[in-house]
Design a protein around this motif. Sequence first.
Motif, short mmCIF file in Angstrom:
data_model
loop_
_atom_site.label_atom_id
_atom_site.label_comp_id
_atom_site.label_asym_id
_atom_site.label_seq_id
_atom_site.Cartn_x
_atom_site.Cartn_y
_atom_site.Cartn_z
N GLY A 24 21.38 33.16 69.00
CA GLY A 24 21.65 33.06 70.43
C GLY A 24 23.06 33.52 70.77
N PRO A 25 23.45 33.34 72.02
CA PRO A 25 24.78 33.80 72.48
C PRO A 25 25.93 33.02 71.84
N GLU A 26 27.02 33.72 71.54
CA GLU A 26 28.17 33.07 70.92
C GLU A 26 29.05 32.33 71.93
N ASN A 27 28.86 32.60 73.21
CA ASN A 27 29.64 31.88 74.22
C ASN A 27 28.97 30.57 74.64
N ALA A 28 27.94 30.17 73.88
CA ALA A 28 27.27 28.90 74.13
C ALA A 28 28.02 27.77 73.43
N THR A 29 27.79 26.56 73.90
CA THR A 29 28.35 25.39 73.23
C THR A 29 27.43 24.98 72.08
N VAL A 30 27.92 24.10 71.23
CA VAL A 30 27.08 23.58 70.13
C VAL A 30 25.91 22.78 70.70
N ALA A 31 26.12 22.13 71.83
CA ALA A 31 25.01 21.42 72.49
C ALA A 31 23.91 22.41 72.87
N SER A 59 24.07 12.76 77.63
CA SER A 59 23.69 12.33 78.97
C SER A 59 24.18 13.27 80.06
N CYS A 60 25.28 14.00 79.77
CA CYS A 60 25.90 14.75 80.87
C CYS A 60 26.12 16.23 80.57
N LEU A 61 26.38 16.58 79.32
CA LEU A 61 26.68 17.96 78.91
C LEU A 61 27.93 18.51 79.59
N GLN A 62 28.84 17.63 80.00
CA GLN A 62 30.09 18.09 80.61
C GLN A 62 31.29 17.24 80.20
N GLY A 63 31.22 16.68 79.00
CA GLY A 63 32.36 15.96 78.44
C GLY A 63 32.69 14.66 79.11
N MET A 64 31.70 14.00 79.70
CA MET A 64 31.96 12.77 80.45
C MET A 64 31.28 11.53 79.87
N CYS A 65 30.30 11.72 78.98
CA CYS A 65 29.56 10.55 78.47
C CYS A 65 29.91 10.22 77.02
N MET A 70 29.91 14.32 67.29
CA MET A 70 29.43 14.61 65.94
C MET A 70 30.54 15.32 65.18
N VAL A 71 30.31 15.62 63.92
CA VAL A 71 31.31 16.32 63.12
C VAL A 71 30.89 17.78 62.99
N ILE A 72 31.71 18.69 63.51
CA ILE A 72 31.37 20.12 63.56
C ILE A 72 32.41 20.89 62.74
N ASN A 73 31.94 21.53 61.68
CA ASN A 73 32.84 22.23 60.75
C ASN A 73 33.99 21.34 60.29
N GLY A 74 33.65 20.10 59.99
CA GLY A 74 34.61 19.15 59.43
C GLY A 74 35.49 18.44 60.44
N ARG A 75 35.34 18.75 61.73
CA ARG A 75 36.19 18.14 62.75
C ARG A 75 35.34 17.33 63.73
N PRO A 76 35.67 16.06 63.95
CA PRO A 76 34.95 15.28 64.96
C PRO A 76 35.18 15.87 66.35
N ALA A 77 34.08 16.08 67.09
CA ALA A 77 34.20 16.73 68.39
C ALA A 77 32.95 16.45 69.22
N LEU A 78 33.04 16.72 70.51
CA LEU A 78 31.87 16.67 71.39
C LEU A 78 31.16 18.02 71.33
N ALA A 79 29.87 17.99 71.12
CA ALA A 79 29.10 19.23 71.02
C ALA A 79 29.14 20.03 72.31
N CYS A 80 29.23 19.35 73.44
CA CYS A 80 29.20 20.05 74.73
C CYS A 80 30.53 20.70 75.06
N GLU A 81 31.58 20.42 74.28
CA GLU A 81 32.88 21.02 74.54
C GLU A 81 33.35 21.91 73.39
N THR A 82 32.46 22.16 72.43
CA THR A 82 32.78 23.01 71.29
C THR A 82 31.96 24.28 71.37
N PHE A 83 32.62 25.44 71.36
CA PHE A 83 31.93 26.71 71.55
C PHE A 83 31.66 27.41 70.22
#
Length: 264
Positions: A24-31, A59-65, A70-83
């Motif tokens: 898929g597109p690379e400008n998408a978020t992990v969510a 719940s929101c997909l905009q960094g509010m909930c 989750m852990v993404i490439n070894g770093r804890p992060a929100l999937a909806c804010e990680t590209f």
Amino acid sequence: MNVRILRQQSPFSEPYWQVFNYDGPENATVASLLDYLNYKDDIEDIDGNSTTRIGWECSCLQGMCGGCAMVINGRPALACETFVRDLGKEIEIRPLSKFPVISDLVVDRGIIQKNLLLTNAYIGKCTSSDASNSGSDSTDEGKEDGRADARERISKINEKEFEQRYDVAKCLKCGLCLEVCPNYSGGDEFFGALFANDCYFIASRGDRSKGGASSETKSDASSDIRSEYAKHFAAGCSKSLSCVDVCPMKIQTITSMARMNRAR
């Protein structure tokens, strides 16, 4: 692009790695990536094996909930804010390790609320007198009195104090600070950065009660929360401040710590 995901069918089953192809597109978020992988009815891994949909939550997909922590490439992060574009040619996703897994990337963060309840780390509760004072008088005069009281309370707040209160009130309880913290290991004694920020918020108000509590009651309540802070945070924090680095709301826990420690 290969996406490795640590999966687990239930709380009682063994975890295992499964690799998927993402085109898929690379400008998408992990969510969005996870939605993309789950889109088809006949989901297959990179080896062509049929599998179930990948479990994750939001719940929101905009960094509010905070639900998609989750852990993404070894770093804890929100999937909806990680590209995806920022993650290189391979992506590894695993659930938060400091909480029990429910299914795949979904974890049980109930310990966070349990510890807040245990220490009574709440502002207070609405009483019948609060409700009558704030809502029953529908006259213009009564409404204006209420607004005047609110303005008076706000005017007494130091501007810097107000800014920090506002910041800590944005906490999502997502658990990223606990995941990255070297001192947190399940919440039995040390409750982590989010607890420190809640303690500061309560202590800075001067009380945990509403509706005309006496100064003695306010002092006792403030002392109680400082005692809980000392026991469940200050005594165990090694000040790595990794919590500040991963916080999606950019909360300056170090400021809460400094103000709590000065008042001890």
